[in-house]
Design an enzyme around this catalytic site. Sequence first.
Site, PDB file in Angstrom:
ATOM      1  N   SER A  16     -33.293  15.119 -10.993  1.00  0.00           N
ATOM      2  CA  SER A  16     -33.190  16.527 -11.377  1.00  0.00           C
ATOM      3  C   SER A  16     -31.931  16.842 -12.183  1.00  0.00           C
ATOM      4  O   SER A  16     -32.015  17.576 -13.180  1.00  0.00           O
ATOM      5  CB  SER A  16     -33.271  17.421 -10.139  1.00  0.00           C
ATOM      6  OG  SER A  16     -34.550  17.349  -9.562  1.00  0.00           O
ATOM      7  N   LYS A  59     -38.689  22.649   2.269  1.00  0.00           N
ATOM      8  CA  LYS A  59     -39.503  23.577   1.489  1.00  0.00           C
ATOM      9  C   LYS A  59     -40.102  24.694   2.339  1.00  0.00           C
ATOM     10  O   LYS A  59     -40.210  25.842   1.874  1.00  0.00           O
ATOM     11  CB  LYS A  59     -40.603  22.817   0.751  1.00  0.00           C
ATOM     12  CG  LYS A  59     -40.065  21.893  -0.334  1.00  0.00           C
ATOM     13  CD  LYS A  59     -41.182  21.147  -1.046  1.00  0.00           C
ATOM     14  CE  LYS A  59     -40.612  20.198  -2.093  1.00  0.00           C
ATOM     15  NZ  LYS A  59     -41.677  19.485  -2.837  1.00  0.00           N
ATOM     16  N   GLY A 120     -47.066  17.837   4.325  1.00  0.00           N
ATOM     17  CA  GLY A 120     -45.841  18.593   4.113  1.00  0.00           C
ATOM     18  C   GLY A 120     -45.937  19.552   2.942  1.00  0.00           C
ATOM     19  O   GLY A 120     -47.026  19.920   2.484  1.00  0.00           O
ATOM     20  N   ALA A 122     -45.196  19.175  -0.269  1.00  0.00           N
ATOM     21  CA  ALA A 122     -45.834  18.639  -1.467  1.00  0.00           C
ATOM     22  C   ALA A 122     -47.350  18.613  -1.313  1.00  0.00           C
ATOM     23  O   ALA A 122     -48.096  18.865  -2.264  1.00  0.00           O
ATOM     24  CB  ALA A 122     -45.303  17.239  -1.767  1.00  0.00           C
TER      25      ALA A 122
END
Length: 243
Positions: A16, A59, A120, A122
């Site tokens: 990232s 998340k 999860g 994702a």
Amino acid sequence: MKRYGIIGHPVAGSLSPRLFSAAYEDRYPYDLLDFPIFADAWSAFLEGYEGINVTAPFKQDAFRSVDRLSDNASLTGAVNLVVKQADGTLFGHNTDVDGVVCAVRECGLAVSSALVVGTGGAARAAVAAARQLGLPVSVTGRNLEKAAALGCPVVELGCPEPAFCLSEVPLVIYTLPSSAPVPLDLPLAGAVVLEAEYKHPQLAALPCRAYLSGRRWLLYQAIAGYSLFTGEVPNAAAMEKAF
């Protein structure tokens, strides 16, 4: 100066920062914030950053901590990007959905249904993306109760009479971490396979119709997300070269 970053554990080795630097020619700092406890990571974001990416395992914690949610975040129950608004409120987004949709469309192969492996954040994005692509979707995972919570038919791999015809699954979206063993009986032969893990992929060498790297997922979620951070269009070509 505005600052951005990513929270999660672990985040060492994340691409990232490289992507963000390329997107804006080093005009904004982007930091790796590795905390094993969500509260500590969230405090670091609130104290010093205008926007933050969120990766595993935070998340769903982020989803519960923001003031507003985008449509994709609401659909998935997970947030992978948070932006501070001018009024101080926190706006949560899920650009993982965009990443999956764009990666699948880019491959140019026709798919008619999907199997999501994992439970999860994702996986939740993968389910939402499959639905946006107009695909019937089923889920499997190490915990079948958690798989059922995603609101799709559940596949029990290895079952003599599975509830889903595995031989006809043309798209497998694999979201398990590299630390997890690959489930037996995954229906990969003849399937288009998209794997979220890009640092240590588990499925890249296995026979399938086509393998889509998690780097494409990462790239497209970043292109969608970075414009939300800054209000500017990121340099997508430079981001792709940064890989």
